[in-house]
Every structure is written in structure tokens, then in C-alpha cells.
Design an enzyme around this catalytic site. Sequence first.
Site, short mmCIF file in Angstrom:
data_model
loop_
_atom_site.label_atom_id
_atom_site.label_comp_id
_atom_site.label_asym_id
_atom_site.label_seq_id
_atom_site.Cartn_x
_atom_site.Cartn_y
_atom_site.Cartn_z
N ARG A 178 0.81 -1.12 -0.07
CA ARG A 178 0.00 0.16 0.24
C ARG A 178 0.87 1.41 0.16
NH1 ARG A 178 -3.13 -3.81 -0.15
NH2 ARG A 178 -5.24 -3.76 0.56
N SER B 106 -10.47 -1.00 4.24
CA SER B 106 -9.52 -0.98 5.39
C SER B 106 -9.23 0.17 6.01
CB SER B 106 -8.43 -1.96 5.03
OG SER B 106 -8.75 -3.24 4.34
N GLU C 112 -4.73 3.17 7.16
CA GLU C 112 -4.21 2.91 5.76
C GLU C 112 -4.80 4.12 5.07
OE1 GLU C 112 -5.24 0.32 2.03
OE2 GLU C 112 -6.81 0.65 3.59
N1 EPU Z 1 -9.76 -11.65 10.70
C1 EPU Z 1 -10.40 -11.76 11.95
N2 EPU Z 1 -11.78 -11.56 12.03
C2 EPU Z 1 -12.54 -10.91 11.14
C3 EPU Z 1 -11.85 -10.55 9.73
C4 EPU Z 1 -10.50 -11.24 9.49
O1 EPU Z 1 -9.62 -12.44 12.83
O2 EPU Z 1 -13.71 -10.40 11.49
C5 EPU Z 1 -8.52 -12.37 10.12
C6 EPU Z 1 -8.59 -13.73 9.79
O3 EPU Z 1 -7.74 -14.39 10.43
C7 EPU Z 1 -8.43 -13.72 8.31
C8 EPU Z 1 -7.56 -12.38 8.28
O4 EPU Z 1 -7.98 -11.57 9.34
O5 EPU Z 1 -7.81 -14.56 7.65
C9 EPU Z 1 -7.59 -11.64 7.15
O6 EPU Z 1 -8.68 -11.13 6.72
P1 EPU Z 1 -9.10 -10.71 5.36
O7 EPU Z 1 -9.06 -11.88 4.41
O8 EPU Z 1 -10.45 -10.22 5.20
O9 EPU Z 1 -8.04 -9.63 4.89
P2 EPU Z 1 -7.51 -8.32 5.91
O10 EPU Z 1 -5.92 -8.55 5.95
O11 EPU Z 1 -8.42 -7.95 6.99
C10 EPU Z 1 -6.57 -7.16 3.46
C11 EPU Z 1 -6.64 -5.83 3.10
C12 EPU Z 1 -8.18 -5.94 2.13
C13 EPU Z 1 -8.19 -6.85 1.03
C14 EPU Z 1 -8.09 -8.37 1.99
C15 EPU Z 1 -8.22 -9.39 1.11
C16 EPU Z 1 -5.11 -4.35 4.07
C17 EPU Z 1 -5.34 -3.33 4.94
N3 EPU Z 1 -6.39 -4.81 3.79
O12 EPU Z 1 -7.62 -7.16 4.75
O13 EPU Z 1 -8.09 -4.72 1.40
O14 EPU Z 1 -9.55 -6.93 0.57
O15 EPU Z 1 -6.88 -8.10 2.60
O16 EPU Z 1 -6.77 -9.23 0.37
O17 EPU Z 1 -4.38 -4.95 3.49
C18 EPU Z 1 -8.90 -2.22 1.35
O18 EPU Z 1 -7.46 -2.13 1.37
O19 EPU Z 1 -9.48 -1.32 1.58
C19 EPU Z 1 -9.14 -3.66 1.69
C20 EPU Z 1 -10.47 -4.16 1.96
#
Ligand code: EPU
Length: 338
Positions: A163, A235, A334
Site C-alpha cells: 500500500r 480497510s 491505511e
Molecule cells: N480476521 C479476523 N476477524 C475478522 C476478519 C478477519 O480475525 O472479523 C482475520 C482472519 O484471520 C483472516 C485475516 O484476518 O484470515 C485476514 O482477513 P481478510 O482476508 O479479510 O483480509 P485483511 O487482512 O483483513 C486485507 C486488505 C483488504 C483486502 C483483503 C483481502 C489491508 C489493509 N486490507 O484485509 O483490502 O480486501 O486483505 O486481500 O491490507 C482495503 O484495502 O480497503 C481492503 C479492503
Amino acid sequence: MIRTENHKDLTRMNTFGMKVSCGRFVEYDSLEDLFSLDFDELPKPLFHMGAGSNLLFTGDWPGTVLHSGIKFLRPMGVEEDEVLVEVGAGAVFDSFVEWACSRGLWGLENLSLIPGEVGASAVQNIGAYGVEAKDVIVRVNCFDLEQRDMVTFENADCRYGYRSSFFKEEGKGRYIVTSVLFRLSRKYSPKLDYGNIRAALGDGPVGTPDDVRRAVIGIRNAKLPDPAVTGSAGSFFKNPVIPREHFERIEAEAGPDVKVPHYDTPEGVKVPAAWMIERCGLKGLTLGGAAVYEKQPLVIVNLSGNASPEEIVSLENQVIAAVMEKFGVELHPEVEHL
Ligand code: EPU
């Protein structure tokens, strides 16, 4: 054409729905329009926005907000399995993704439904489900506000990270992205290793980029707020990367029954901020009109539709403090604060 408006209300131009305005708003449709602008005359400070989907306006913007209406999409040639496409900075990113997927071109499908415009995708290095914009960007064409001339950045010059890019760091405020050249592929090349993508696709074979696009849209719709209904900027925090020893302490404290999600990176261990926020018991926490989103706590939402910037920032600080207290990890937003 150039459209100019003084004291423009920006409420509908930021997906968080903050009720703010700017001193002057200038939107241009072509490079010629951009060159013809008298930058010395525009009220300062200048800020160039995209779709306002990764921004938190913390108050009215006193100067000028610029916006690109350069929206062309131009296939630039085919080389064996590769297709080069140049897209104007003001084009809606997901319309480009849809265009590519519907033509069977691989590379963008995991980035389906990310809000925002093409110019910002190259500044922010947007990413989702194991793919980042930098993986498909060849070069970025910009207008240099200092030299008042065009300049081209090859992918390596953009210094892409998670990012982040040169445009967000050293080059901040100096360059206006005008168009981006992308490299897509005609070769079957789905990327399905992130999280639950494979599961979302079901047992059937993955035939086309559109199959993956549909799966990604399904996951996003289930977890992320619909910007048309609930204001947010996606995010709110970055996923922190911490030293391995620190991660091992977190794992030890969580106990043997808890599997701490994490990904190894060259810089250290990346731990999902969503997991930490959830473990702090903050899911659904509200502060005035703002809330930590129930289904994905990495997202702060304007739940009431009337949340003020102060409420969003107070909730942000509360989340940062709680995660620091419980895990000793500092979260960084972010979302860009203005
Ligand atoms: N998780 C939890 N609780 C929750 C949701 C998630 O514990 O309620 C944990 C789980 O272990 C899950 C992990 O967080 O496996 C990752 O969750 P998720 O795949 O939803 O991804 P994220 O790391 O929370 C990032 C990006 C998102 C992108 C997703 C998918 C960033 C800041 N965010 O989120 O990007 O869609 O991965 O690749 O890196 C954005 O930038 O606006 C955005 C939505």
C-alpha cells in the site's frame, strides 16, 4: 473541458460521507485541459483526489481539490500472450477490471470490486487476495507540478511496497498521475492461494477470469460494507509487520488452543489487524455515529450516516490504544487523513 466550482460540497465525493467542502474544485477531461490550468492562480493548498474511497477529510479543505476526468481505455498491442492496455487516471478501476475479465484477460480479477480510480490504484498500490496493482503495472505517466511537464515512471521507479509507492512518500504532492500502462495476460493464470478464494470458487473448474471475479465479488460483498449504503473507506488500518520474537510472544500469550493467523514476509511476520481488533473485543464498538464494522473490524464505518470526522478519529485512536495495550503493536491507518 474544465469544470470549476467554488465552495463545493464534497459529501458525495468521499465514500466515508464526511460533510465537508473545498475552497475550489477543478475537474479536467484531457491532458490539454490539465496543461492549460494556471496552477499559480489556484487557491492553495492543492490536493488531487480520485474517487475519495481511501480518504478521511478531517475538516473542510481550504484550497483547491483537483480531479481527473481522463477516462480512456486504449489497448496498446499484443505480444505473444501479453496484452498492454493504457488507461486514463480518472477511469473507474473496477470498470477496467470488468472490461479485462470479460475479454478473458488475466491479472486483474483478484482486484475486483475495489472502489476507486485508476490513478489512485497506481499511487496506493491497491491489493486484494494475493495480488497488488504493482504486479500488473508497467509504467505510470504523470504531470510534474514542479517542472510543469510530463514524466514517465517505470514500475521499478515507483518503488512499490505494501500500500505504498514513491508517489505517496518522497514524490508526494508533486506528481499527478494522468494514465497507467498495464500488462495483462491471455495465458491461463489464476491466483487462488489467498485465504478463502479457492473455497469460494467451489469444486468446479476455474475456467475464466470472470469465474474468479465472481468469487471475489461474493467474498467482498459478504464482508465489506457497500459504500452505497454505509460510508467507509475500506480497510482503515494496515496489517502490521512485526519481528518474529514479538509474534512468538503473542502466540505464547494466546495459548495453545488459539491459532494466530499470520503470513511470513521478508520484513517480519504480518499479523492481520482485524484479528487483533477482534481479540480486543472491539467488533461493533460504536462512538457517536462511527463504528468498528461488525463483519470486518479492519473497517471503520460511518454507521449513522452522520458521523463527524472527530468521531471517526476518536474511534481510530481508541482502536490503536487497545491493540497497543493488549499486543504491544502499533497500528497505522491505511486511510489518508486530510
Ligand atoms: N480476521 C479476523 N476477524 C475478522 C476478519 C478477519 O480475525 O472479523 C482475520 C482472519 O484471520 C483472516 C485475516 O484476518 O484470515 C485476514 O482477513 P481478510 O482476508 O479479510 O483480509 P485483511 O487482512 O483483513 C486485507 C486488505 C483488504 C483486502 C483483503 C483481502 C489491508 C489493509 N486490507 O484485509 O483490502 O480486501 O486483505 O486481500 O491490507 C482495503 O484495502 O480497503 C481492503 C479492503
